[in-house]
Enzyme design. Structure first.
Site, PDB file in Angstrom:
ATOM      1  N   GLY A 136       4.162 -50.815 -46.656  1.00 51.56           N
ATOM      2  CA  GLY A 136       3.246 -49.936 -45.943  1.00 51.56           C
ATOM      3  C   GLY A 136       3.858 -48.563 -45.682  1.00 51.56           C
ATOM      4  O   GLY A 136       5.034 -48.450 -45.326  1.00 51.56           O
TER       5      GLY A 136
ATOM      6  N   ASP B 225       5.691 -47.607 -42.288  1.00 49.88           N
ATOM      7  CA  ASP B 225       7.155 -47.574 -42.196  1.00 49.88           C
ATOM      8  C   ASP B 225       7.659 -46.722 -43.356  1.00 49.88           C
ATOM      9  O   ASP B 225       8.288 -47.217 -44.292  1.00 49.88           O
ATOM     10  CB  ASP B 225       7.710 -48.996 -42.262  1.00 49.88           C
ATOM     11  CG  ASP B 225       7.181 -49.856 -41.126  1.00 49.88           C
ATOM     12  OD1 ASP B 225       7.807 -49.867 -40.069  1.00 49.88           O
ATOM     13  OD2 ASP B 225       6.111 -50.475 -41.285  1.00 49.88           O
TER      14      ASP B 225
ATOM     15  N   GLN C 149      18.290 -56.654 -38.800  1.00 51.31           N
ATOM     16  CA  GLN C 149      17.738 -55.310 -38.634  1.00 51.31           C
ATOM     17  C   GLN C 149      17.437 -54.974 -37.174  1.00 51.31           C
ATOM     18  O   GLN C 149      16.885 -53.925 -36.876  1.00 51.31           O
ATOM     19  CB  GLN C 149      16.503 -55.100 -39.519  1.00 51.31           C
ATOM     20  CG  GLN C 149      15.271 -55.882 -39.105  1.00 51.31           C
ATOM     21  CD  GLN C 149      14.173 -55.765 -40.157  1.00 51.31           C
ATOM     22  OE1 GLN C 149      14.302 -56.267 -41.272  1.00 51.31           O
ATOM     23  NE2 GLN C 149      13.085 -55.091 -39.822  1.00 51.31           N
TER      24      GLN C 149
ATOM     25  N   VAL D  54      -3.055 -48.595 -42.132  1.00 56.44           N
ATOM     26  CA  VAL D  54      -4.317 -49.118 -41.603  1.00 56.44           C
ATOM     27  C   VAL D  54      -4.308 -48.916 -40.092  1.00 56.44           C
ATOM     28  O   VAL D  54      -3.324 -49.256 -39.416  1.00 56.44           O
ATOM     29  CB  VAL D  54      -4.480 -50.624 -41.944  1.00 56.44           C
ATOM     30  CG1 VAL D  54      -5.753 -51.180 -41.325  1.00 56.44           C
ATOM     31  CG2 VAL D  54      -4.489 -50.821 -43.458  1.00 56.44           C
TER      32      VAL D  54
ATOM     33  N   MET E  60      -1.932 -49.959 -36.867  1.00 60.71           N
ATOM     34  CA  MET E  60      -1.746 -51.392 -36.592  1.00 60.71           C
ATOM     35  C   MET E  60      -0.265 -51.738 -36.685  1.00 60.71           C
ATOM     36  O   MET E  60       0.442 -51.252 -37.569  1.00 60.71           O
ATOM     37  CB  MET E  60      -2.505 -52.202 -37.623  1.00 60.71           C
ATOM     38  CG  MET E  60      -3.977 -51.978 -37.570  1.00 60.71           C
ATOM     39  SD  MET E  60      -4.768 -53.543 -37.323  1.00 60.71           S
ATOM     40  CE  MET E  60      -6.434 -53.039 -37.113  1.00 60.71           C
TER      41      MET E  60
ATOM     42  N   HIS F 293      -1.188 -55.799 -42.737  1.00 59.89           N
ATOM     43  CA  HIS F 293      -0.589 -56.739 -43.694  1.00 59.89           C
ATOM     44  C   HIS F 293      -1.639 -57.209 -44.711  1.00 59.89           C
ATOM     45  O   HIS F 293      -1.358 -57.306 -45.910  1.00 59.89           O
ATOM     46  CB  HIS F 293      -0.041 -57.972 -42.961  1.00 59.89           C
ATOM     47  CG  HIS F 293       1.077 -57.696 -42.000  1.00 59.89           C
ATOM     48  ND1 HIS F 293       0.972 -57.928 -40.650  1.00 59.89           N
ATOM     49  CD2 HIS F 293       2.336 -57.216 -42.193  1.00 59.89           C
ATOM     50  CE1 HIS F 293       2.117 -57.607 -40.048  1.00 59.89           C
ATOM     51  NE2 HIS F 293       2.957 -57.177 -40.961  1.00 59.89           N
TER      52      HIS F 293
ATOM     53  N   LEU G   8       0.741 -61.428 -38.381  1.00 57.26           N
ATOM     54  CA  LEU G   8      -0.049 -60.694 -39.374  1.00 57.26           C
ATOM     55  C   LEU G   8      -1.277 -60.024 -38.770  1.00 57.26           C
ATOM     56  O   LEU G   8      -1.926 -60.576 -37.884  1.00 57.26           O
ATOM     57  CB  LEU G   8      -0.476 -61.637 -40.509  1.00 57.26           C
ATOM     58  CG  LEU G   8       0.670 -62.306 -41.284  1.00 57.26           C
ATOM     59  CD1 LEU G   8       0.091 -63.221 -42.381  1.00 57.26           C
ATOM     60  CD2 LEU G   8       1.616 -61.282 -41.909  1.00 57.26           C
ATOM     61  N   HIS G   9      -1.567 -58.833 -39.264  1.00 55.45           N
ATOM     62  CA  HIS G   9      -2.742 -58.073 -38.820  1.00 55.45           C
ATOM     63  C   HIS G   9      -3.377 -57.421 -40.040  1.00 55.45           C
ATOM     64  O   HIS G   9      -2.923 -57.645 -41.180  1.00 55.45           O
ATOM     65  CB  HIS G   9      -2.341 -57.041 -37.755  1.00 55.45           C
ATOM     66  CG  HIS G   9      -1.185 -56.173 -38.167  1.00 55.45           C
ATOM     67  ND1 HIS G   9      -1.291 -55.235 -39.155  1.00 55.45           N
ATOM     68  CD2 HIS G   9       0.110 -56.137 -37.747  1.00 55.45           C
ATOM     69  CE1 HIS G   9      -0.133 -54.621 -39.322  1.00 55.45           C
ATOM     70  NE2 HIS G   9       0.755 -55.157 -38.487  1.00 55.45           N
TER      71      HIS G   9
ATOM     72  N   ARG H  48       3.869 -55.095 -33.101  1.00 50.66           N
ATOM     73  CA  ARG H  48       4.380 -54.784 -31.762  1.00 50.66           C
ATOM     74  C   ARG H  48       3.297 -54.271 -30.812  1.00 50.66           C
ATOM     75  O   ARG H  48       3.562 -54.157 -29.609  1.00 50.66           O
ATOM     76  CB  ARG H  48       5.514 -53.757 -31.846  1.00 50.66           C
ATOM     77  CG  ARG H  48       6.797 -54.321 -32.415  1.00 50.66           C
ATOM     78  CD  ARG H  48       7.943 -53.329 -32.284  1.00 50.66           C
ATOM     79  NE  ARG H  48       9.222 -53.941 -32.527  1.00 50.66           N
ATOM     80  CZ  ARG H  48       9.932 -53.813 -33.653  1.00 50.66           C
ATOM     81  NH1 ARG H  48       9.461 -53.090 -34.644  1.00 50.66           N
ATOM     82  NH2 ARG H  48      11.105 -54.400 -33.770  1.00 50.66           N
TER      83      ARG H  48
HETATM   84  P1  AMP Z   1       6.334 -55.863 -40.713  1.00 53.65           P
HETATM   85  O1  AMP Z   1       5.801 -57.252 -40.644  1.00 53.65           O
HETATM   86  O2  AMP Z   1       6.031 -55.032 -39.514  1.00 53.65           O
HETATM   87  O3  AMP Z   1       7.783 -55.810 -41.138  1.00 53.65           O
HETATM   88  O4  AMP Z   1       5.534 -55.166 -41.892  1.00 53.65           O
HETATM   89  C1  AMP Z   1       5.461 -55.722 -43.168  1.00 53.65           C
HETATM   90  C2  AMP Z   1       4.861 -54.721 -44.121  1.00 53.65           C
HETATM   91  O5  AMP Z   1       3.553 -54.367 -43.655  1.00 53.65           O
HETATM   92  C3  AMP Z   1       5.670 -53.419 -44.178  1.00 53.65           C
HETATM   93  O6  AMP Z   1       5.700 -52.962 -45.517  1.00 53.65           O
HETATM   94  C4  AMP Z   1       4.890 -52.493 -43.284  1.00 53.65           C
HETATM   95  O7  AMP Z   1       5.042 -51.129 -43.607  1.00 53.65           O
HETATM   96  C5  AMP Z   1       3.466 -52.952 -43.573  1.00 53.65           C
HETATM   97  N1  AMP Z   1       2.579 -52.548 -42.476  1.00 53.65           N
HETATM   98  C6  AMP Z   1       2.742 -52.808 -41.154  1.00 53.65           C
HETATM   99  N2  AMP Z   1       1.764 -52.223 -40.438  1.00 53.65           N
HETATM  100  C7  AMP Z   1       0.968 -51.581 -41.316  1.00 53.65           C
HETATM  101  C8  AMP Z   1      -0.211 -50.785 -41.205  1.00 53.65           C
HETATM  102  N3  AMP Z   1      -0.758 -50.523 -40.032  1.00 53.65           N
HETATM  103  N4  AMP Z   1      -0.755 -50.286 -42.327  1.00 53.65           N
HETATM  104  C9  AMP Z   1      -0.204 -50.528 -43.547  1.00 53.65           C
HETATM  105  N5  AMP Z   1       0.906 -51.272 -43.727  1.00 53.65           N
HETATM  106  C10 AMP Z   1       1.484 -51.791 -42.625  1.00 53.65           C
END
Ligand code: AMP
Length: 267
Positions: free
Chosen positions: A132, A135, A46, A161, A169, A23, A19-20, A172
């Protein structure tokens, strides 16, 4: 516990963890008017063979602290066997938009995403779910699935963000070395230039793409999967920029794949 029957509005934030602040922003939006359920599940379906499923960052203890501190009410940490028991054979395929942009380079990726998200929706039964715009294509795939399958869930898109240096953010980003991280800032710079070019009247999409390529290729070891100026709903390429456009890209830096995008309004 049955939250739904207690008239609670359930806001759901599905993630793969590590998480960042991106999230956290989703959680904060969800928290404003819901009981918040956050899931962390690194979805094997995926990732294609050879992608980073095994290496994907997993910091579950740290994530638990971040989730609690940001006001998550329920943390859902399913195991792979729970989600995909032996003999699992049902998948969700959203046609068309999944073949474009990242779909061209990651066949089967969005099928895995749509499948796991539908399963998580069915387990969590949220009223609202938060995705987010980072994506962007994924968000569109989920919106299509919700519409096509008559799911009674409201989908919210949350703006990207960014870190102080402009890099979007992403879990990865921890893969990036110091030099690579500096190179990665070119993605946001290229997006800014695309916006400025459109603002100053440039309508030729290919000219904008060429300028973005020039900016991004300045860094060492950078390969561009795609840069696209496309329709924000259909994701089909646009040649003449005379209407609202999605500028989207995927770039590999030292083999690590980064995506970024922005919407450009045409006055
Ligand atoms: P992930 O854990 O990468 O699958 O992301 C989980 C959710 O967080 C997804 O809906 C992403 O689009 C969203 N997300 C990831 N990075 C960001 C970011 N920098 N800004 C906004 N939403 C994000």
């Amino acid at each position: 516990m049955n939250l739904r029957s207690r008239n609670n509005s359930i806001g759901f934030v599905p993630t793969m963890g590590a998480l960042h602040k991106g999230h956290v922003h989703l959680i904060e939006r969800a928290r404003s008017n819901n009981t918040v359920i956050l899931s962390i599940f690194v979805n094997p379906k995926q990732f294609a063979p050879g992608e980073d499923y095994n290496r994907y960052p997993r910091y579950i203890e740290k994530d638990k602290v971040i989730a609690t501190d940001s006001g998550v009410d329920i943390l859902f940490l399913p195991s792979t066997d729970e989600i995909y028991p032996e003999g699992y054979k049902t998948f969700v395929n959203v046609e068309g938009i999944t073949d474009l942009l990242c779909g061209r380079f990651r066949p089967g990726h969005f099928k895995g995403v749509a499948t796991v998200v539908l399963k998580l929706f069915n387990i969590v039964m949220p009223h609202r779910a938060y995705f987010g715009e980072k994506d962007y294509q994924q968000m569109l795939v989920i919106k299509s699935m919700v519409r096509d399958l008559n799911l009674d869930i409201e989908i919210f898109g949350i703006p990207i963000v960014r870190d102080d240096d402009g890099l979007a953010m992403s879990s990865r980003n921890v893969y990036l070395g110091r030099e690579e991280r500096v190179s990665a800032t070119s993605l946001n710079r290229a997006l800014k230039v695309s916006r400025e070019m459109v603002k100053s009247g440039e309508m030729n999409a290919q000219k904008i793409i060429s300028e973005m390529e020039r900016i991004i290729k300045k860094g060492d070891g950078i390969e561009i999967d795609y840069i696209s100026l496309c329709n924000p709903e259909t994701l089909e390429d646009i040649k003449i920029v005379d209407t609202r456009v999605l500028v989207a890209m995927a770039v590999r830096i030292g083999g690590k794949r980064l995506i970024d995008n922005c919407i450009v309004e045409v006055k």
